[in-house]
Design a protein around this motif. Structure first.
Motif, PDB file in Angstrom:
ATOM      1  N   ASP A  36      22.581   5.955  23.084  1.00 40.27           N
ATOM      2  CA  ASP A  36      21.408   5.183  22.889  1.00 40.27           C
ATOM      3  C   ASP A  36      21.371   4.734  21.679  1.00 40.27           C
ATOM      4  N   TYR A  37      22.181   5.259  20.615  1.00 39.04           N
ATOM      5  CA  TYR A  37      22.036   4.982  18.969  1.00 39.04           C
ATOM      6  C   TYR A  37      23.114   4.411  18.535  1.00 39.04           C
ATOM      7  N   ILE A  38      23.001   3.272  17.916  1.00 35.94           N
ATOM      8  CA  ILE A  38      24.065   2.618  17.286  1.00 35.94           C
ATOM      9  C   ILE A  38      24.170   3.065  16.023  1.00 35.94           C
ATOM     10  N   VAL A  39      25.271   3.663  15.644  1.00 35.57           N
ATOM     11  CA  VAL A  39      25.650   4.147  14.370  1.00 35.57           C
ATOM     12  C   VAL A  39      25.866   2.883  13.483  1.00 35.57           C
ATOM     13  N   GLY A  40      25.082   2.631  12.334  1.00 35.17           N
ATOM     14  CA  GLY A  40      25.535   1.255  11.388  1.00 35.17           C
ATOM     15  C   GLY A  40      26.523   1.340  10.664  1.00 35.17           C
ATOM     16  N   ASP A  41      27.096   0.450  10.225  1.00 31.10           N
ATOM     17  CA  ASP A  41      27.929   0.318   9.323  1.00 31.10           C
ATOM     18  C   ASP A  41      27.591   0.801   7.631  1.00 31.10           C
ATOM     19  N   ASN A  42      26.406   0.951   7.542  1.00 27.96           N
ATOM     20  CA  ASN A  42      25.877   1.661   6.341  1.00 27.96           C
ATOM     21  C   ASN A  42      25.689   3.118   6.478  1.00 27.96           C
ATOM     22  N   ASP A  43      25.581   3.818   7.666  1.00 29.10           N
ATOM     23  CA  ASP A  43      25.552   5.073   7.975  1.00 29.10           C
ATOM     24  C   ASP A  43      26.702   5.833   7.345  1.00 29.10           C
ATOM     25  N   VAL A  44      26.339   7.002   6.988  1.00 31.09           N
ATOM     26  CA  VAL A  44      27.486   8.131   6.304  1.00 31.09           C
ATOM     27  C   VAL A  44      27.123   9.120   7.157  1.00 31.09           C
ATOM     28  N   LYS A  45      28.357   9.633   7.732  1.00 31.30           N
ATOM     29  CA  LYS A  45      28.426  10.898   8.494  1.00 31.30           C
ATOM     30  C   LYS A  45      28.685  12.215   7.575  1.00 31.30           C
ATOM     31  N   LEU A  46      27.530  12.975   7.852  1.00 35.83           N
ATOM     32  CA  LEU A  46      27.505  13.925   6.738  1.00 35.83           C
ATOM     33  C   LEU A  46      28.486  15.252   7.358  1.00 35.83           C
ATOM     34  N   GLY A  47      28.579  15.272   8.618  1.00 34.43           N
ATOM     35  CA  GLY A  47      29.310  16.399   9.107  1.00 34.43           C
ATOM     36  C   GLY A  47      28.830  16.379  10.688  1.00 34.43           C
ATOM     37  N   GLU A  48      29.080  17.906  11.140  1.00 35.32           N
ATOM     38  CA  GLU A  48      28.809  18.211  12.497  1.00 35.32           C
ATOM     39  C   GLU A  48      27.955  19.552  12.355  1.00 35.32           C
ATOM     40  N   ILE A  49      27.333  19.439  13.367  1.00 38.90           N
ATOM     41  CA  ILE A  49      26.428  21.161  13.849  1.00 38.90           C
ATOM     42  C   ILE A  49      26.811  21.341  14.983  1.00 38.90           C
ATOM     43  N   ASP A  50      27.314  22.256  15.340  1.00 42.73           N
ATOM     44  CA  ASP A  50      27.702  22.862  16.838  1.00 42.73           C
ATOM     45  C   ASP A  50      28.549  21.593  17.384  1.00 42.73           C
ATOM     46  N   GLY A  51      29.271  20.867  16.684  1.00 43.48           N
ATOM     47  CA  GLY A  51      30.041  19.497  17.344  1.00 43.48           C
ATOM     48  C   GLY A  51      29.126  18.622  17.591  1.00 43.48           C
ATOM     49  N   VAL A  52      27.755  18.559  16.819  1.00 40.75           N
ATOM     50  CA  VAL A  52      27.211  17.081  16.992  1.00 40.75           C
ATOM     51  C   VAL A  52      27.110  16.585  15.677  1.00 40.75           C
ATOM     52  N   PRO A  53      27.507  15.297  15.615  1.00 38.23           N
ATOM     53  CA  PRO A  53      27.476  14.491  14.263  1.00 38.23           C
ATOM     54  C   PRO A  53      26.005  14.371  13.850  1.00 38.23           C
ATOM     55  N   VAL A  54      26.038  14.268  12.440  1.00 37.50           N
ATOM     56  CA  VAL A  54      24.806  13.945  11.923  1.00 37.50           C
ATOM     57  C   VAL A  54      25.161  12.972  10.872  1.00 37.50           C
ATOM     58  N   TYR A  55      24.339  11.917  10.948  1.00 38.97           N
ATOM     59  CA  TYR A  55      24.401  10.820  10.097  1.00 38.97           C
ATOM     60  C   TYR A  55      23.038  10.624   8.933  1.00 38.97           C
TER      61      TYR A  55
END
Length: 125
Positions: free
Chosen positions: A51-70
């Motif tokens: 339901d969420y489109i990660v944008g070209d200008n979003d930065v992936k910070l990492g993952e918590i419990d296997g869930v990506p965080v942007y």
């Protein structure tokens, strides 16, 4: 992302991991996007991944419990010297966030990196 010379960019408390697992029973594939303000303040927003489109200008910070965080790249520039810690407190989640209606919500805490810590994060690409 931690190898002794680096620290993870994002962490989660045990309470946050518990809430993530509760949400994943209803929505197995989720992601977080650190909100930049407006209606839901600066809460970490939890969405179904499709339901969420990660944008070209979003930065992936990492993952918590296997869930990506942007986070947006503009916000990353402001927060790049901090480690985000996703926690849980009583209350209502953001209007469109999956923690809404559970009488507890995600909250971002932070701490400044210092003492020679080096944090590396690669933009989504």
């Amino acid at each position: 992302m931690s190898d002794g010379a680096t620290e993870p960019r994002v962490l989660a408390t045990d309470a946050a991991i518990d809430l993530i697992r509760e949400i994943r029973r209803d929505h197995p594939d989720i992601l977080f996007h650190q909100s930049g303000g407006c209606c839901d303040g600066s809460s970490p927003m939890c969405y179904p991944a499709d339901d969420y489109i990660v944008g070209d200008n979003d930065v992936k910070l990492g993952e918590i419990d296997g869930v990506p965080v942007y986070i947006s790249s503009s916000q990353y520039e402001v927060w790049k010297h901090t480690q985000l810690i996703i926690d849980v407190v009583p209350g209502r989640g953001g209007m469109f966030s999956l923690d809404n209606g559970r009488e507890k919500r995600f909250l971002t805490r932070s701490r400044l990196f210092g003492g020679g810590e080096v944090c590396l994060v690669q933009p989504r690409g």
